[in-house]
Design a protein around this motif. Structure first.
Motif, PDB file in Angstrom:
ATOM      1  N   GLN A 148      20.854   7.026  -6.916  1.00  0.00           N
ATOM      2  CA  GLN A 148      19.210   7.353  -6.451  1.00  0.00           C
ATOM      3  C   GLN A 148      19.174   6.328  -4.961  1.00  0.00           C
ATOM      4  N   ASN A 149      18.714   6.595  -4.238  1.00  0.00           N
ATOM      5  CA  ASN A 149      18.073   5.717  -2.774  1.00  0.00           C
ATOM      6  C   ASN A 149      16.310   5.847  -3.094  1.00  0.00           C
ATOM      7  N   LEU A 150      16.065   4.781  -3.145  1.00  0.00           N
ATOM      8  CA  LEU A 150      14.334   4.417  -3.484  1.00  0.00           C
ATOM      9  C   LEU A 150      14.075   3.790  -1.447  1.00  0.00           C
ATOM     10  N   THR A 151      13.562   3.795  -1.244  1.00  0.00           N
ATOM     11  CA  THR A 151      12.777   2.840  -0.343  1.00  0.00           C
ATOM     12  C   THR A 151      10.790   1.964  -1.222  1.00  0.00           C
ATOM     13  N   VAL A 152      10.934   0.955  -0.920  1.00  0.00           N
ATOM     14  CA  VAL A 152       9.823   0.362  -2.255  1.00  0.00           C
ATOM     15  C   VAL A 152       9.002  -0.388  -0.582  1.00  0.00           C
ATOM     16  N   TRP A 153       7.588   0.080  -0.553  1.00  0.00           N
ATOM     17  CA  TRP A 153       6.710  -0.513   0.148  1.00  0.00           C
ATOM     18  C   TRP A 153       6.089  -2.061  -0.211  1.00  0.00           C
ATOM     19  N   LEU A 154       5.790  -3.265   0.382  1.00  0.00           N
ATOM     20  CA  LEU A 154       5.380  -4.552  -0.398  1.00  0.00           C
ATOM     21  C   LEU A 154       5.168  -5.307   0.692  1.00  0.00           C
ATOM     22  N   GLN A 155       3.915  -5.604   0.426  1.00  0.00           N
ATOM     23  CA  GLN A 155       3.387  -6.747   0.145  1.00  0.00           C
ATOM     24  C   GLN A 155       2.658  -7.711   0.179  1.00  0.00           C
ATOM     25  N   PRO A 156       2.533  -9.041   0.904  1.00  0.00           N
ATOM     26  CA  PRO A 156       2.675 -10.638  -0.004  1.00  0.00           C
ATOM     27  C   PRO A 156       1.112 -10.743  -1.084  1.00  0.00           C
ATOM     28  N   ALA A 157       0.941 -10.464  -2.068  1.00  0.00           N
ATOM     29  CA  ALA A 157      -0.467 -10.786  -3.255  1.00  0.00           C
ATOM     30  C   ALA A 157      -1.365 -11.740  -2.364  1.00  0.00           C
ATOM     31  N   ALA A 158      -0.639 -12.460  -1.595  1.00  0.00           N
ATOM     32  CA  ALA A 158      -1.725 -13.613  -1.097  1.00  0.00           C
ATOM     33  C   ALA A 158      -2.453 -13.213   0.174  1.00  0.00           C
ATOM     34  N   ASP A 181       2.593   9.649   8.032  1.00  0.00           N
ATOM     35  CA  ASP A 181       4.385  10.117   7.718  1.00  0.00           C
ATOM     36  C   ASP A 181       4.750   9.880   6.709  1.00  0.00           C
ATOM     37  N   ASN A 182       5.632  11.338   6.105  1.00  0.00           N
ATOM     38  CA  ASN A 182       5.831  10.780   4.539  1.00  0.00           C
ATOM     39  C   ASN A 182       7.041   9.907   4.775  1.00  0.00           C
ATOM     40  N   GLY A 183       6.376   8.717   3.425  1.00  0.00           N
ATOM     41  CA  GLY A 183       7.510   8.248   3.777  1.00  0.00           C
ATOM     42  C   GLY A 183       7.949   6.886   3.759  1.00  0.00           C
ATOM     43  N   SER A 184       6.537   6.994   4.634  1.00  0.00           N
ATOM     44  CA  SER A 184       6.339   5.515   5.943  1.00  0.00           C
ATOM     45  C   SER A 184       5.013   5.296   5.422  1.00  0.00           C
ATOM     46  N   VAL A 185       4.698   4.070   5.959  1.00  0.00           N
ATOM     47  CA  VAL A 185       2.899   3.816   5.966  1.00  0.00           C
ATOM     48  C   VAL A 185       2.056   4.057   6.946  1.00  0.00           C
ATOM     49  N   ALA A 186       0.543   4.787   6.438  1.00  0.00           N
ATOM     50  CA  ALA A 186       0.037   4.784   7.484  1.00  0.00           C
ATOM     51  C   ALA A 186      -0.641   4.155   8.380  1.00  0.00           C
TER      52      ALA A 186
END
Lengths: 139, 142
Positions: free
Chosen positions: B126-136, A117-122
């Motif tokens: 401006q709205n933003l969505t940031v996706w993160l995951q722990p580095a370890a 999906d656009n804007g989300s994770v696969a």
């Protein structure tokens, strides 16, 4: 006591789990967001004219596991599932809580559906079918 | 009851610092001042972890560009912000790996507003969505 769904995870083990000591946190299927385990027992109808009520006898039992994961490139557990479907090889699954109970079974991966999906994770939606007994494992 | 050993580490403070660092540049004030032109960072929301292990996180935030000169300046600031955030070296959040940044809605508010000092200002949100995951990484191998 009630239990949160995030306690029951899917684990891919190197051999069939026969006790909780046979599965560890390192076996977890990384990225899992949800799973649904269905154990079904087919019923064979043996109704006759002696009564108006239907009669059944137990038939073949089976299990299916539907699991959704966020795709993580290079993750060994996720790659193992891709390898299993392409090679047609069996995997060993445990679905449950390492601190209480779960279900262990050998299985075949029936399908993997990828959603992008656009804007989300696969994500991958995996359909896994038990190949033999689905064994209840308790502490 | 036994613990599953999964300790949640919030990403919200690290993200705030990282976004602020990425947006600081000559001639623009980033937060913490009433001067113009300025960029304000606010409305950070860390959503529930997206997986059972608590690895994948999505955070929503708002980057606001404010000018007291012209609407064109806010548009220019917005474009520079997006370029800065989405560039290869955009943001580095301590303890986390950046999965991706998804720009959301951009809203140009009333073309002319008057602030509490009776000055005309121009704003874009401006709205933003940031996706993160722990580095370890969690252990993946036996």
């Amino acid at each position: 006591m009630a239990k949160l769904g995030n306690k029951n995870k899917v684990y891919i083990t190197s051999s069939l789990v026969t006790a909780l000591s046979g599965v560890t946190a390192a076996d977890v299927l990384v990225g899992e967001t949800s799973n649904t385990l269905t154990i079904n027992a087919n019923l064979i109808e043996v109704s006759d004219k002696t009564t108006e009520w239907g009669k059944n006898v137990p038939g073949i039992k089976g299990g299916t596991l539907s699991v959704t994961v966020n795709v993580e490139d290079g993750n060994t557990k996720q790659e193992a599932l891709i390898d299993a479907i392409t090679a047609g090889s069996e995997i060993n699954c445990f679905e449950g809580d390492l601190n209480s109970n779960g279900f262990a079974f050998k299985a075949l991966v029936g399908s993997i559906a990828q959603t992008n999906d656009n804007g989300s994770v696969a994500t991958w939606q995996l359909e896994i079918t038990a190949n033999g007994e689905v064994k209840r494992i308790k502490i | 009851m036994a613990s599953n050993g999964n300790i949640f580490k919030t990403a919200i403070a690290g993200l705030f610092k990282a976004v602020r660092s990425a947006l600081v540049r000559p001639g623009v004030n980033v937060g913490g001042t009433a001067a113009y032109p300025r960029v304000e960072l606010h409305s950070f929301v860390e959503n529930s972890p997206a997986d059972k292990e608590g690895r994948l996180r999505s955070l929503d935030l708002v980057v606001e560009c404010i000018s007291d000169k012209a609407v064109g300046e806010t548009v220019d600031m917005l474009e520079q912000n997006i370029v800065a955030l989405l560039s290869e070296n955009g943001i580095g959040v301590q303890g986390f790996e950046l999965v991706g940044i998804v720009p959301g809605q951009s809203r140009l508010l009333d073309e002319q507003e008057v602030n509490d000092q009776n000055r005309v200002i121009y704003r874009i949100i401006q709205n933003l969505t940031v996706w993160l995951q722990p580095a370890a990484q969690e252990p993946e191998e036996e």
